[in-house]
Each structure stands twice: as C-alpha cells, then as structure tokens.
Design a protein around this motif. Structure first.
Motif, PDB file in Angstrom:
ATOM      1  N   SER A  79       0.826  -1.199   0.000  1.00 56.28           N
ATOM      2  CA  SER A  79       0.000   0.000   0.000  1.00 56.28           C
ATOM      3  C   SER A  79       0.865   1.256   0.000  1.00 56.28           C
ATOM      4  O   SER A  79       2.054   1.219   0.298  1.00 56.28           O
ATOM      5  CB  SER A  79      -0.905   0.005   1.225  1.00 56.28           C
ATOM      6  OG  SER A  79      -0.157   0.354   2.361  1.00 56.28           O
ATOM      7  N   PHE A  80       0.234   2.350  -0.340  1.00 53.70           N
ATOM      8  CA  PHE A  80       0.882   3.648  -0.343  1.00 53.70           C
ATOM      9  C   PHE A  80       1.426   3.973   1.053  1.00 53.70           C
ATOM     10  O   PHE A  80       2.543   4.468   1.196  1.00 53.70           O
ATOM     11  CB  PHE A  80      -0.150   4.695  -0.777  1.00 53.70           C
ATOM     12  CG  PHE A  80       0.392   6.077  -0.959  1.00 53.70           C
ATOM     13  CD1 PHE A  80       1.390   6.332  -1.878  1.00 53.70           C
ATOM     14  CD2 PHE A  80      -0.123   7.132  -0.223  1.00 53.70           C
ATOM     15  CE1 PHE A  80       1.876   7.624  -2.062  1.00 53.70           C
ATOM     16  CE2 PHE A  80       0.352   8.414  -0.404  1.00 53.70           C
ATOM     17  CZ  PHE A  80       1.351   8.655  -1.324  1.00 53.70           C
ATOM     18  N   GLY A  81       0.670   3.630   2.068  1.00 53.97           N
ATOM     19  CA  GLY A  81       1.090   3.902   3.433  1.00 53.97           C
ATOM     20  C   GLY A  81       2.387   3.198   3.798  1.00 53.97           C
ATOM     21  O   GLY A  81       3.234   3.746   4.507  1.00 53.97           O
ATOM     22  N   ALA A 178       3.292  11.389  -3.859  1.00 48.85           N
ATOM     23  CA  ALA A 178       4.696  11.554  -3.522  1.00 48.85           C
ATOM     24  C   ALA A 178       5.567  11.378  -4.759  1.00 48.85           C
ATOM     25  O   ALA A 178       5.239  10.588  -5.643  1.00 48.85           O
ATOM     26  CB  ALA A 178       5.112  10.554  -2.434  1.00 48.85           C
ATOM     27  N   GLN A 179       6.638  12.149  -4.826  1.00 46.92           N
ATOM     28  CA  GLN A 179       7.633  11.988  -5.873  1.00 46.92           C
ATOM     29  C   GLN A 179       8.927  11.500  -5.232  1.00 46.92           C
ATOM     30  O   GLN A 179       9.328  12.013  -4.202  1.00 46.92           O
ATOM     31  CB  GLN A 179       7.900  13.317  -6.582  1.00 46.92           C
ATOM     32  CG  GLN A 179       6.698  13.909  -7.295  1.00 46.92           C
ATOM     33  CD  GLN A 179       6.954  15.351  -7.702  1.00 46.92           C
ATOM     34  OE1 GLN A 179       7.952  15.655  -8.316  1.00 46.92           O
ATOM     35  NE2 GLN A 179       6.048  16.232  -7.322  1.00 46.92           N
ATOM     36  N   HIS A 180       9.547  10.510  -5.865  1.00 53.39           N
ATOM     37  CA  HIS A 180      10.727   9.885  -5.283  1.00 53.39           C
ATOM     38  C   HIS A 180      11.921   9.938  -6.230  1.00 53.39           C
ATOM     39  O   HIS A 180      11.748   9.843  -7.449  1.00 53.39           O
ATOM     40  CB  HIS A 180      10.456   8.415  -4.971  1.00 53.39           C
ATOM     41  CG  HIS A 180       9.150   8.174  -4.275  1.00 53.39           C
ATOM     42  ND1 HIS A 180       9.049   7.929  -2.936  1.00 53.39           N
ATOM     43  CD2 HIS A 180       7.880   8.152  -4.736  1.00 53.39           C
ATOM     44  CE1 HIS A 180       7.785   7.755  -2.608  1.00 53.39           C
ATOM     45  NE2 HIS A 180       7.052   7.886  -3.692  1.00 53.39           N
ATOM     46  N   THR A 181      13.117  10.077  -5.644  1.00 55.15           N
ATOM     47  CA  THR A 181      14.345   9.912  -6.413  1.00 55.15           C
ATOM     48  C   THR A 181      15.233   8.938  -5.651  1.00 55.15           C
ATOM     49  O   THR A 181      15.439   9.098  -4.442  1.00 55.15           O
ATOM     50  CB  THR A 181      15.085  11.258  -6.594  1.00 55.15           C
ATOM     51  OG1 THR A 181      14.232  12.155  -7.285  1.00 55.15           O
ATOM     52  CG2 THR A 181      16.369  11.057  -7.378  1.00 55.15           C
TER      53      THR A 181
ATOM     54  N   ALA B 238      -1.959   7.759  -3.523  1.00 55.32           N
ATOM     55  CA  ALA B 238      -2.775   6.920  -2.656  1.00 55.32           C
ATOM     56  C   ALA B 238      -3.635   5.973  -3.474  1.00 55.32           C
ATOM     57  O   ALA B 238      -3.894   4.839  -3.073  1.00 55.32           O
ATOM     58  CB  ALA B 238      -3.640   7.800  -1.753  1.00 55.32           C
ATOM     59  N   GLY B 239      -4.084   6.445  -4.623  1.00 62.85           N
ATOM     60  CA  GLY B 239      -4.955   5.616  -5.446  1.00 62.85           C
ATOM     61  C   GLY B 239      -4.292   4.338  -5.886  1.00 62.85           C
ATOM     62  O   GLY B 239      -4.746   3.235  -5.556  1.00 62.85           O
ATOM     63  N   SER B 240      -3.202   4.453  -6.603  1.00 59.91           N
ATOM     64  CA  SER B 240      -2.537   3.255  -7.081  1.00 59.91           C
ATOM     65  C   SER B 240      -1.086   3.566  -7.347  1.00 59.91           C
ATOM     66  O   SER B 240      -0.745   4.130  -8.362  1.00 59.91           O
ATOM     67  CB  SER B 240      -3.197   2.738  -8.352  1.00 59.91           C
ATOM     68  OG  SER B 240      -2.766   3.457  -9.467  1.00 59.91           O
ATOM     69  N   GLY B 241      -0.251   3.228  -6.381  1.00 63.04           N
ATOM     70  CA  GLY B 241       1.162   3.515  -6.516  1.00 63.04           C
ATOM     71  C   GLY B 241       1.882   2.380  -7.202  1.00 63.04           C
ATOM     72  O   GLY B 241       1.617   1.222  -6.916  1.00 63.04           O
ATOM     73  N   SER B 242       2.786   2.714  -8.075  1.00 66.57           N
ATOM     74  CA  SER B 242       3.544   1.689  -8.766  1.00 66.57           C
ATOM     75  C   SER B 242       4.815   1.367  -7.996  1.00 66.57           C
ATOM     76  O   SER B 242       5.396   0.308  -8.159  1.00 66.57           O
ATOM     77  CB  SER B 242       3.893   2.183 -10.170  1.00 66.57           C
ATOM     78  OG  SER B 242       5.229   1.964 -10.466  1.00 66.57           O
ATOM     79  N   LEU B 243       5.218   2.263  -7.123  1.00 62.05           N
ATOM     80  CA  LEU B 243       6.457   2.077  -6.372  1.00 62.05           C
ATOM     81  C   LEU B 243       6.182   1.379  -5.044  1.00 62.05           C
ATOM     82  O   LEU B 243       5.158   1.611  -4.416  1.00 62.05           O
ATOM     83  CB  LEU B 243       7.120   3.436  -6.117  1.00 62.05           C
ATOM     84  CG  LEU B 243       8.521   3.422  -5.519  1.00 62.05           C
ATOM     85  CD1 LEU B 243       9.518   2.848  -6.507  1.00 62.05           C
ATOM     86  CD2 LEU B 243       8.928   4.821  -5.108  1.00 62.05           C
TER      87      LEU B 243
END
Lengths: 253, 253
Positions: A79-81, A178-181, B238-243
């Motif tokens: 999950s996102f969390g 969220a944006q990740h690097t 939150a909806g659908s994260g690919s990471l």
DNA sequence: GAGTGGTCTAGACCACCGA
DNA sequence: CGGTGGTCTAGACCACTCC
C-alpha cells in the motif's frame, strides 16, 4: 449509484487482485472477459475497466486489443502507506521498527528547501534528523524538512515516537501523492556515526516529496539506507510509466 | 469516433503536459475545469478525464473532489523507451552511449531463469554480459537473459551494436511492460574488472523483467551502475502507486 | 467471423470545497 | 449554494487476435 464508503471499482479491483494472488488464473493465465466480469459483479463494463486500470497500474496484468488480459505477476502489492511510512513498512515485513530523534531545529528555509516545500524563501521550516532501526539495529538515517504548519504538529510529538507519519495522519494531515528519487550517496560523518559504517561508504538514498490532496507539500525527506537493508520495486508500461532514469546526482546533498 | 493514429485522449494529455511544462498554469497553479477543457478540445468529459488520468499517473497533477486540479511538477517526463534502453536514455541526456559484449552464451535455463522468463526449466536461453559506457567511460555492467526466440535475434547482432533494444524493436519485438527492482549489491570480480572499481565496492543494481503486449517475457536484465552515474525517479499516489519498498536483498545475485 | 479490449459519447447523481 | 471532480451507466463503433 455513487456515494459509498469504497468505490465499486475498487472492490472489484481488490477482489480480482485477491484472485490473482491466490493463483485463481495461474501465472501467465487469462482473466475472464470484461463483459463476463461485468455480469458476474453486476456492474457496467466501464466499472470493470476502471478496476482493470488499477490492476494494470500495479503491474498485475498486461492487456491488448483482441485477447483477454494476461496475469503478469501474482505477488501481493504494497500500500501507499507502507511506502511512505518506515514504521508501517517494517511491520509489514515482520520487523520491529524503531526511531530516535537526533536533532530537531526550526529555521528559515534555504533556496532549495523553499522550492521543494513550495514556501517563500526564508519562511520558517522544521528540520528533523532521525535514526531508524529494525529490531534495534540502525539501518537508515532520515533528514526531513516540514513546512511550518506541519512542523508545529511534529514539534509536539515525543522524541521516541515510532511513526511520525501515523501521528500526523491522526491529526488530519493526509498524504495523497509523492515523488521519489533513488540513487547512491557516500556517507558523511553524521551518517557514519549513526549507522556505524565508515565515512564515504556508499548508501542507498531515497529522496521524497509528499503532498496532500490539495497538492500542498507536507514533507521533503532524504533517507539513507545501509546496503542490504532495502529494495525498491516499480512497474512501468508503454502507456504511462511512473518510473524514469536520470543522470548522475540530480540534487546531491 | 475511434480509429486514429493516436487516441484523442493522448493528444489532449500531451497538449496539457506541454502547457504545464511551459508554465502556462504555474507551479501549484490550477488547471481549467474538466467541462471547460472538454469544450475547448471539442471532446467529451470522459475523454478529458482519461487524459487527466495519464497526467496523474505521471505525477503532474493532484486532484480531489470540489476543486480544480493542481500542478504538482512542471518538468518534462521521460518515455518508456528511455527507461528500457540505456542508449536512448544516454542520448536524451546528451551523452554518447557505447556498449561492448564481453560474453554471450546459450544454455539450459536454471530454476531462477525459467521462473523469470516463464519458460520450462532446462529450456534454452541466451545470456549476454555487456559493459555500457558513457563517452567511453564504463559506468554499468549488464547481465541479460533472453528466451530462445529473442536470443536467436540477439545472436545475429554485431557485438558492437550500440542498442540491442532498438534493433529488437526493428525486428518486431515490442516492449509493453516492465517490472523493476532497485537495490545495492557489492561488486564481484567481473564487475570490478569491467568497471575499474574495487571488488566489494557497492553498486546500484536495477533488475528488470520486460514483457511484450501479450505478457510474454522478452528479457530479464540485471544492471549494475557505478555510484554517481544514475538516479531513478518515480511517482506514487494513494490511489494506485507503482512504487513499493521491500526488505533486504529479495533475489541476491 | 466471433470474441475481446480500446476509445468515445451523453447523461446522471453524488461528495466535497469554498465563497 | 454553485462549481468541481468522482463514480457509474448504457450504448456505440472500431482495431486487433485468433480460429
């Protein structure tokens, strides 16, 4: 037909994902046709397609015109969390997470910080340096910057609070995007001391900028992990990939 | 209203993305309402929403009920091709890519390989070891395994072919989806020799499994980069994260 | 040619935000 | 309370795959 606790298409997606991970269609197997699923679930084809777009985004199925969808992977998705919260992630893997605040200071935002948090240059921000542990073993150093409003909430937390993220959510701060690097960085003196590694040793760095549903930045965090402690996974597709590759050190810290 | 070279919603999405990256709405600014855009482009609201879902997946906008969409970032996004192909990526950054085949062998698939490529255990696969360079400087070691059908095409390429991916696409091999894992790994003797680093030095590893539109695996690749040469970016929501984040070394090589 | 997913439309109702 | 995005429906036509 709207106004439910959870959208219909999410229930359908969750149900299909469960079926896939339980091997109901096999690895590389075919899903039922959209029309069949629509009838099975008693929903319109559009709703089934919305569910499928979730599965596609999460890398569960491949799809193309002319043939039924194909199962790409059968593993459960996170999950996102669990991506945003070190604590939730650790618990989901059966580990015991811990955290200790090393330093928490407030001060005017630098140029970089103001751009990342989209606040005026010189506006007050809150900086927190923490060591994160798994079963007592230090694995990650976390440098987080919060805008003033969020920082005020953070300042009230006990220093040994395990999860800032969970506490912030309880206070009504919602994480939406969220944006990740992800790249490599040599450990500085602080990293070396807190992680028990050598200065200059290579660490895995994840920089993250989280925003609320309104698009307002909530935090900017730079996390540095010891080798062998973490791995990141992502899915991408020709339609719209979320993953990308960049050159060198985009914003070396 | 179908049957076009490019779908309408993709044109709308591309146009909006261009506008965003040119700063037409500002950073943190609001996009026009769906209805307004629908009228402007002469399409239905559904098509505008489809375009928006692309922008959302690529991390350009945040959206919620009640208010117009907000610009999250203004930078251009990278294409799927630039993620899969070292050559395309290097050129997009202005570098001069190179590649040299160190070893190419055929043989029966191991248990791991057969699972990754979804072929029978013991089926013939093609393994290629390559060094990749930027302006002549070695930056990455690439170990790729191809199923027999693709391997047959690869075997016909000249050893100094810059981009295998591009050549395969010319032969009709279409890359549609990919799953990635990013973590750290110590350099082995081969890595050290080819990259000019010390054995045991930490490298950034990207493992990648690419599939065609039918969901059939095309390649499994393990790429190891020197520190400071590459960074990966991703968006999640939150909806659908690919990471996602995983523990330790999921499939240590 | 039958089956299937991709695209597009038109319309409806609802939840939510902000003035 | 008006504006906006989120969800859902019903139907249409098309492109593509496979038999």
């Amino acid at each position: 037909m709207a106004g439910r606790a959870q959208a219909l298409y999410r229930k359908v997606a969750a149900d299909l994902e469960r079926g896939i991970s339980e091997g109901a269609y096999g690895s590389g197997g075919k899903l039922p046709a959209e029309g069949v699923l629509a009838e099975q679930y008693g929903v319109s084809r559009g709703t089934v397609r919305q569910a499928m777009s979730v599965l596609r985004a999460n890398g569960f199925v491949a799809s193309r015109r002319g043939t039924r969808r194909v199962v790409l992977r059968t593993s459960q998705s996170q999950s996102f969390g669990e991506l945003l919260s070190f604590t939730r992630w650790a618990r989901s893997t059966g580990e015991e997470p811990g955290g200790r605040v090393v330093r928490a200071v407030q001060g005017p935002a630098s140029g970089t910080e103001s751009a990342r948090l989209r606040v005026a240059e010189g506006a007050e921000v809150c900086r927190v340096l923490r060591v994160r542990t798994l079963s007592g073993r230090p694995v990650m150093v976390e440098r987080t910057v919060y805008p003033e409003a969020v920082g005020a909430l953070v300042a009230e937390l006990e220093p040994d609070t395990v999860s800032f993220t969970v506490r912030l959510e309880e206070q009504g701060v919602l994480f939406a995007d969220a944006q990740h690097t992800i790249d490599l960085v040599p450990a500085d003196a602080t990293d070396a001391e807190l992680l028990g590694c050598g200065e200059g040793d290579v660490l895995l760095r994840e920089q993250r900028r989280s925003t609320d549903p309104a698009g307002a930045p909530i935090e900017f965090s730079e996390d540095r992990y010891l080798p062998g402690t973490v791995a990141f996974t992502a899915n991408s597709s020709a339609g719209s990939g979320s993953l990308a590759r960049r050159a060198g050190r985009p914003s070396s810290g």
